[in-house]
Design a protein around this motif. Structure first.
Motif, PDB file in Angstrom:
ATOM      1  N   ARG A  56       0.302  -8.053   0.225  1.00 32.85           N
ATOM      2  CA  ARG A  56      -0.821  -7.305   0.604  1.00 32.85           C
ATOM      3  C   ARG A  56      -1.515  -7.822   1.794  1.00 32.85           C
ATOM      4  O   ARG A  56      -2.575  -7.222   2.349  1.00 32.85           O
ATOM      5  CB  ARG A  56      -1.994  -7.162  -0.662  1.00 32.85           C
ATOM      6  CG  ARG A  56      -2.659  -5.948  -0.413  1.00 32.85           C
ATOM      7  CD  ARG A  56      -3.722  -5.903  -1.765  1.00 32.85           C
ATOM      8  NE  ARG A  56      -3.128  -5.277  -2.915  1.00 32.85           N
ATOM      9  CZ  ARG A  56      -2.953  -3.832  -2.832  1.00 32.85           C
ATOM     10  NH1 ARG A  56      -3.307  -3.298  -2.211  1.00 32.85           N
ATOM     11  NH2 ARG A  56      -2.107  -3.607  -3.926  1.00 32.85           N
ATOM     12  N   GLY A  61       0.524 -11.809  -5.399  1.00 26.69           N
ATOM     13  CA  GLY A  61      -0.511 -11.264  -4.411  1.00 26.69           C
ATOM     14  C   GLY A  61      -1.808 -11.961  -4.336  1.00 26.69           C
ATOM     15  O   GLY A  61      -2.704 -12.255  -5.473  1.00 26.69           O
ATOM     16  N   GLN A 110      -0.685  -4.979  -8.953  1.00 24.66           N
ATOM     17  CA  GLN A 110      -1.040  -4.505  -7.776  1.00 24.66           C
ATOM     18  C   GLN A 110      -0.297  -3.311  -7.467  1.00 24.66           C
ATOM     19  O   GLN A 110      -0.175  -2.688  -6.210  1.00 24.66           O
ATOM     20  CB  GLN A 110      -0.522  -5.712  -6.861  1.00 24.66           C
ATOM     21  CG  GLN A 110      -1.221  -6.933  -6.927  1.00 24.66           C
ATOM     22  CD  GLN A 110      -2.518  -6.813  -6.174  1.00 24.66           C
ATOM     23  OE1 GLN A 110      -2.992  -5.948  -5.628  1.00 24.66           O
ATOM     24  NE2 GLN A 110      -3.116  -8.127  -6.128  1.00 24.66           N
TER      25      GLN A 110
END
Length: 813
Positions: A750, A811, A679
């Motif tokens: 996120r 995430g 990520q």
């Protein structure tokens, strides 16, 4: 010079002319005193100078007829283990004459008064007697080889043992029917004594040779080795005739002991080791063993044998600090045994003794036996299935120390590894072992961290499957909701709590930290589809199972479209690891790594960096085969590795130098979330965005904050304040505008969980400690001004600052 014994009981009769076309002599051998015939006595016809012309075994009547091609003067020698050797006086056979010889053999013991060392032990008085008994068996065994009397079914094997030569790690075995002079044979004595028992190979390894009966009986071996009588507590009831080189030799030699039974003087086995090793670290490791067996007719054969040699590896770290770098990674044992002996007419004589294993598989979760478990000896081809009462049995097992384990869907159900036990298999004996599925309490302790159990003492596990097909649904979410009572005065005050976990690649989930005596609502979901809601309550701490079913569009899980949806919805996945020398940890750079679908073609390749590190992304999750190769190292054959959705499977690979036949090992760790790599956490930190604040996992592990907001007190320009809900909020000095506070935006994995902004515009402070516990956070990103914020976390209130929290689960999950 030969040592002659006096003949105390001898009868020689020579008759007149015979009607036979050739000369002959009929020998009769009996016991002294009883005059009972001796079956299996070893008879030799000698010429007048004492040279053996031919040999044979006496039959059940104690007789054998020698046919002599020419008239002349002869004598007969009769030998039997545990009895004195007798020689007849010389006798003359005329043309066509048949003679008769009667020999009586008295029993004698082996005295142990003298332990003198002689170059020719058969010339020493007491040591000579011990050697004489060993020589008899060796002579008969050598004669058995030369006459090719039997057909052998030979079971040969190659084993990899641990570095202490205790446990069998892997075994390869094959059986061959052969008519041979002997099951095994050695190089000629002249070759061994001039070129040595250990020879270098072109690839850098070494070949080890062992002696057979002919070598031990040879004049060259006897003239160059010193013998003495010995005893050992390891071999009670046995007498040993130890030998060693008489003088230091340039060539690698052997030293060892011939062991005889004290009561019968029968030869039992030979054990030996090598006086030379290629490296100091390998000294005292290489050796061998040869076991002897008497046949019913008095013949002797070798029925078991093995030679062990060290498997050496190089540790570059030890070289750097001044050491040789050589270490013993394991031991290779090459050997065999005679599975069956039969005559040339295929009449079976004797079969080899094998060991047996009996046991039971118990299921502690169900308090009963486990039926249908696949039980196996690790590293071998031996396997069976537990039957009624969970009982299982193995027969026909070779001797050795093995690991026994089992597989069963019950283990998969709980997500626990199989138990494993060491068992010693002894030929001719039956060993016992007990295996089992661990108890619920043990499974619970293994499944949950101590911190999770502090949150709640209950554990729930199970599977999430597609309602119609029963297929496992990976990366499905299982959510638990309940109300936690905070107080009852002056009114009841409560807050909503929730816990969410994801299923693995097999559709299994495990939820730890579930509270006891709370009404729970549990539901599984996948994408926008949900299961039925289940109401649960744990009245006491424990471990329970609950499965969920979700109805999905047909083919979603098995079609490429479904794989794409899963990948896009839950991120990428792959394999990450390091390649090192065995046990040393020294990295292997520039190694080529390949990942192939199982079954299917190679989907991705890569190369290790200077740290031996690699990371490869697979297009879809599933089962793969990983292989690797590097210059100077043995190629790693394909080994299975499972990749789950949105996860990174972490492996450590050990590759042996190419010159050694050491099997490589691959150890696969539990999959972990890899959002910090995939990520962009490290990429943002390393690409010059140094005005942001980055708190990686190691920093959080070092500080171990009680509350997450404790981390922000040390950040310049940051304010930690109490919110109206009783929690803590965070804002930055840059967000103080017009006597109002501008609260930062907060992202969790996120996802935007607090939009921030001014209170007057509806913005509210995020009570971060109430949103996520400090223990669940693996990393933090802090951006205090718009100039620092990367595009991925921009928004309408980014001017107030941004806080990004990454949980340990990853995430998008």
């Amino acid at each position: 010079m030969r040592l002659w014994f006096a003949v105390s009981s001898l009868c020689l009769m020579v008759t007149g002319p015979s009607h036979l076309a050739a000369q002959s002599v009929l020998v009769q051998v009996t016991e002294s005193g009883s005059q009972a015939p001796i079956n299996g006595a070893f008879l030799s016809l000698l010429d007048r100078d004492g040279h053996s012309l031919r040999s044979a075994l006496a039959n059940a009547s104690g007789r054998f007829l020698f046919i002599v091609s020419e008239p002349g003067t002869y004598l007969v020698r009769a030998e039997m283990i545990g009895r004195e050797t007798r020689f007849s006086p010389p006798f003359t056979l005329a043309d066509g004459e048949m003679g008769r010889v009667a020999l009586s053999l008295p029993v004698h013991a082996i005295p142990l008064d003298d332990e003198r060392c002689r170059l020719r032990p058969d010339e020493a008085s007491e040591i000579s007697r011990v050697w004489e008994e060993a020589r008899k068996a060796l002579s008969v065994q050598a004669w058995t080889e030369q006459e090719s009397l039997y057909r052998f079914r030979i079971s040969s094997y190659e084993r990899d043992l641990d570095s202490r030569a205790r446990k069998v790690k892997e075994e390869r075995r094959r059986e061959v029917d052969a008519v041979a002079r002997a099951p095994i044979g050695s190089l000629p004595a002249e070759d061994l004594m001039t070129s040595g028992f250990v020879r270098p190979l072109e690839d850098g390894g070494h070949q080890y040779y062992g002696p057979d009966a002919i070598v031990l009986l040879s004049d060259l071996f006897l003239d160059t080795h010193c013998f003495r009588v010995t005893r050992s507590r390891d071999h009670p009831g046995s007498i040993g005739l130890a030998f060693e080189p008489a003088a230091a030799a340039e060539m690698p030699d052997i030293q060892g002991t011939l062991w005889l039974a004290e009561t019968t003087a029968e030869l039992e086995f030979l054990e030996y080791d090598y006086t030379w090793a290629p490296h100091r670290e390998a000294e005292g490791i290489a050796g061998g063993r040869v076991e002897f067996e008497a046949m019913p007719n008095g013949a002797w054969i070798i029925d078991r044998w093995w030679i062990r040699a060290p498997l050496l590896a190089m540790d570059r770290n030890l070289v750097r600090v001044g050491g040789s770098g050589i270490w013993v990674a394991g031991i290779r044992e090459t050997g065999g045994e005679v599975a069956q002996v039969s005559t040339l007419a295929n009449q079976s004589i004797v079969g080899i003794q094998r060991g047996s294993l009996r046991g039971v598989v118990w299921d502690s979760t169900a308090f009963g036996p486990l039926v249908g478990a696949e039980v196996y000896l690790a590293g071998t081809e031996y396997g069976t299935v537990s039957g009624e009462g969970g009982r299982f049995s193995f027969d026909g097992l070779p001797g050795g120390l093995f690991s026994v384990s089992f597989a069963h869907p019950r283990l998969d159900r709980f997500g626990v590894p199989a138990s494993e036990a060491e068992v010693e298999i002894t030929p001719g004996e039956t060993s016992e072992v007990r295996l089992g599925v661990p108890s619920i309490g043990t499974i619970s302790l293994a499944a949950c961290r101590a911190e999770e159990r502090e949150e709640g003492a209950a554990v729930l596990t199970g599977f999430v499957r597609e309602r119609r097909s029963g297929e496992a649904i990976p990366q499905a979410s299982v959510r638990f909701e309940w109300e936690e009572i905070l107080g009852i005065t002056p009114t009841i005050r409560a807050r909503e709590r929730w816990l969410e976990v994801l299923t693995d690649g097999e559709g299994r989930y495990t939820a730890c930290g579930i509270p006891v005596d709370e009404a729970l609502l549990v539901q599984a979901s996948f994408l926008d589809m949900e299961s039925d809601t289940v109401h649960l309550r744990f009245l006491e701490e424990g471990y329970r199972i609950a499965d969920f079913a979700i109805e999905l569009p047909p083919g979603l899980l098995s079609t490429p479209v479904g794989a794409r949806i899963l990948t896009e919805g839950f991120g990428v996945q792959g394999v990450q690891g390091v390649i090192v020398d065995p046990e040393s940890g020294a990295p292997i750079p520039a190694a080529e790594v390949r990942i192939r679908q199982r079954p299917g073609s190679v989907v991705v390749t890569g190369e290790t960096d200077s740290r031996g590190f690699f990371r490869l992304q697979t297009p879809i999750p599933g089962g793969f085969l990983l292989s690797a190769r590097a210059l100077g190292y043995a190629e790693l054959v394909e080994r299975p590795v499972d990749v789950t959705l949105g996860k990174l499977s972490v492996v450590e690979i050990e590759m042996a130098p190419a010159a050694l036949a050491l099997a490589p090992i691959i150890v696969t760790a539990e999959p972990r979330a890899f959002h910090l790599e995939m990520q962009g956490f490290y990429e943002r930190r390393d690409k010059g965005l140094d005005t942001g604040i980055f708190m990686p996992p190691e920093l959080l592990e070092e500080r171990m904050p009680h509350k997450l907001t404790d981390l922000f007190f040390e950040i310049p320009g940051t304010r930690v304040v109490e919110t109206t809900t009783g929690g803590r909020g965070i804002y930055f000095r840059s967000g103080e505008r017009f006597q109002e506070t501008c609260w930062p935006m907060v992202f969790l994995d996120r996802h935007l969980i607090s939009p921030g902004g001014f209170l007057a515009a509806g913005g509210e402070p995020a009570a971060i400690d109430d949103l996520v516990s400090a223990f669940d956070v693996s990393a933090v990103e802090v951006y205090r001004s718009p100039a620092e914020i990367p595009p991925a976390f921009n928004g309408p209130n980014a001017g107030c600052g941004v806080i990004v929290l990454w949980t340990k689960r990853g995430g998008g999950q």
